[in-house]
Structure formats: C-alpha cells, structure tokens
Write an enzyme that holds these catalytic residues in place. Sequence first.
Site, short mmCIF file in Angstrom:
data_model
loop_
_atom_site.label_atom_id
_atom_site.label_comp_id
_atom_site.label_asym_id
_atom_site.label_seq_id
_atom_site.Cartn_x
_atom_site.Cartn_y
_atom_site.Cartn_z
N CYS B 204 0.77 -1.18 0.03
CA CYS B 204 -0.01 -0.10 -0.08
C CYS B 204 0.92 1.42 -0.23
CB CYS B 204 -1.00 0.12 1.18
SG CYS B 204 -1.58 -1.36 1.64
N ARG B 245 -12.64 -2.24 -1.76
CA ARG B 245 -11.71 -1.58 -2.33
C ARG B 245 -10.44 -2.08 -2.02
NH1 ARG B 245 -9.25 1.07 -6.15
NH2 ARG B 245 -10.14 3.31 -6.47
N CYS B 249 -7.42 -3.50 -4.45
CA CYS B 249 -5.87 -3.04 -4.64
C CYS B 249 -4.96 -4.27 -4.39
CB CYS B 249 -5.73 -1.95 -3.38
SG CYS B 249 -6.31 -0.07 -4.11
#
Lengths: 161, 288
Positions: B204, B245, B249
């Site tokens: 991330c 979400r 990702c």
Amino acid sequence: MSRHAVFLAPAALMVMALAAPLAAETAPQDVVFDDFGSIAEPLSDTAGNAEQGAVVYVDRSTGNCVACHAIADRTDADFQGNIGPSLDGAGDRWTTEQLRGIVADAKRTFPESMMPSMYKTSGYIRPGDAFTGKAGTEPLPPLLTAQQIEDVVAYLATLKE
Amino acid sequence: MTTPFRMAAAAAMACALSLPALAETAPENTDPIVINAGELELPTAVPPPAHLDGAVPEIYSGWLFRDAATQVMQTDDFQNPGMIFVDQGITEWNTVEGAAEKSCASCHEDISVAMKGLRATTPKVNKDGVLWSVEDYVNDCRVNRMEAEALDWNGDRMKNLTAAISMQSRGMPVDVAIDGPAQPFWEQGKEMYYTRYGQLELSCSNCHEDHYGDWIRADHLSQGQTNGFPVYRLKDAGLVSQHNRFRGCVRDTRAETFAIGSDEFRALELYVASRGNGLPVEGVSVRH
C-alpha cells in the site's frame, strides 16, 4: 518402475529437444547477475527485436512499462505514468547488460525498487494467479519471457538523446 | 525511508543519474469541499497524526486527486449519486424485520442521534476485545437483537445502511483509537500496509505513501484514505465498501487477496483509518 524411469528419461529429453524452438533460453533461476545487477549473457539465443520490444513496452497484459514510465515519442500510448523516471535516453545512460539486468530484476540494480521483477518466479508473499485475486502456485510464470526481455532491452537500447 | 539505499545504488552504478526521489507530489490546491453552497465545509488537507512520524507532510482527502467533474458531484447532495443509497439506508433503518419484530429504529430511534460519531471512531474494539467494523455492529444487532439473518458485508442492503450511518458523522474528524486494546490490531494492520504482496511486490505504501500525486498510467494516485467510505464509485455505478476497495488494490498486485470481512481486512481498516485521523468523515464521497 525404475527401469521405466531410466528408459523414459532420455526419451523425454529427446522429445523436448525436438519440440523445443531452436532458440535456447536461460531459465529464471539460472540467470547470473553481477554485483551491480547487470546480466552479461543474453537470456535467449535469438537476438532481441526492438520493434517487438516497443509493443511489449506498452502492452497492458505483458510489459505495461508505460504504467510507470514515459517516453516522449510514444504518442501511441493513451496514457503514460510517472512513477519511474522518463526513459528518454535510457540507451545512452545504460549498457545493454545493465538494461537486461534492470528489466529482468530491477531490485538488483535499485534495491527496494518499486519496479516489478519481470523474470522471477518465486519468493513472493501471497503470490496470486495473475489478476484473479486467487492463490497462485510458485513457480509462477514470469511476467515476461526471456525473448520478451531481450526484445524490450533491444528497444530500450534505441532510446538515445 | 529507502533513499539511502537508492543513493548507494546510484553511486555504485556510477554516472550522474537523475533518479527520482520518492516522488510524492502535493495536490495543486487544497480547497475544502463546500457542500450545498456553503452549508458545510469539509477540509481536504490537515496535519498528519503523530504516529505517522513524518512519513507524509500532510494528509489529503482522495477528493483532491479526482477530476473537476467528479469533484463537483460531491458538492451538492442532489447531484451526489450516493445520496439515493443513503435514503434507502434510512428506509432500511426503519424497516421491521426478524422474529423479534423490530427495526433498528425500534431501539435506537432517530438515526441522526443514535449513530452520530460512530463512523468516525470505527473500527473499534468491542466489549469482548474483538475488533469490529460498522458492519459487525449492524449484523450483531440484526442477528442477536432482531433475530433476523445477517446481511452480506458487500451487499446493497449493508452498504446502504453503512452509508446512512456514515452520513450521521459527516464533518466529524476521524478519530480511531490505536492504543490500549486496539494496539495489537493496529500493529497487524500497519505490518500489512508495508508488506509488498503479490507477483508485482507492491505494498500500500509504495503507491499511497511514496507516490500519491503521481500517475500510474491513467490513475492519479491519492493517499488511499478511507474517510469518504462507503464511496460512490462512478466506474461501478454504485457504493463500494472499504474492504471491497482493499480487495481490489491487493488483487491488482497479482496477489492472493484477503476476504471481505476477514480479520486481516478489519486490522488493515483500522490502520488505514488511523492514517486519516483528523480528516473529516465525508459521508458518501464520489470517486471514479
């Protein structure tokens, strides 16, 4: 059982030799990098084709280099990213051996680089089966084949300022 | 963080290469989101929480990284396509269901009073020491108090309810607890945030901490904040939950993703929320 194995092994090898394309390729685990991340020997017997490399460079399902890089004359790409540096002049900045190392496994040249390792098949955390979100089994197919890497390297070598 | 390594590598490679610094790029402006012609102003840039320890100079709403046409939809509740789902969530709130013959309103009464502030402080550790997201609280009441079946985490009814619940905290700063009983969950989420998952080996932080403001092909990277969730996503023409979400990702790194509603995603949700401590809850935001 063992008699069969002994008998079959050479047979299988012969079949492979016959079926294999003329070009020999270096498998991902056999690639030799120098201390700075370069690869001296081509990964494939067939010389890189710059035109093919230019295609791999923009293709979303293979190289997708444009996701992170820009090249001024690639107006054919709908969008170009800017995560990594512009590759204009990459052929001046780097030797072919260095470019081969960067494309195959950039982390050997730039430790911790965000650039994905294109010719690596194992050692991942939660490897997936492509973009399905499901588990993949190592060894995974590398992101680029040996020939695609040679092609991309040939293309990068043409980027002179 | 990795700069010294990069410098060393560059030096070793000799040549005066202009390697990019970790290239986070501040947004061009940091205007507030002005909703309904001034009825409410939501700041889009605030000082980072102390635990980020200088990792980013400011924290930004994802709204700043969207194009003007998308931004404007969030400035008027009649234009915001997410608001219809908020209305449906309020209907849900008032609907009697289950063997106990109760609605949420039977016990909690007015949603605007009962649910005010909840979204700003979740996920949080419940009285049994378990980390719960809003969805868990909703399903706990449905199953144990209404005697109705649990709602699918990622289904429309749940998303409508969480949207309606989020709206009741709109404008309130995110303020999740990260210490005390929350700490081990927070540590787990932090570990995940910095782990480079999948065949692309991306964390991330690679995208949302080191490169927000940059472009990954056609996508303008934000800090991946969650204060706008559930978001109305134009691409999906519907509401998107936080875990959905996250799943997308992680999947995009060619990784085996985690399940929606998993303990891992709850922990990640807490950590990501804490990176946005100080940003206002946007109720239902609009993204593309």
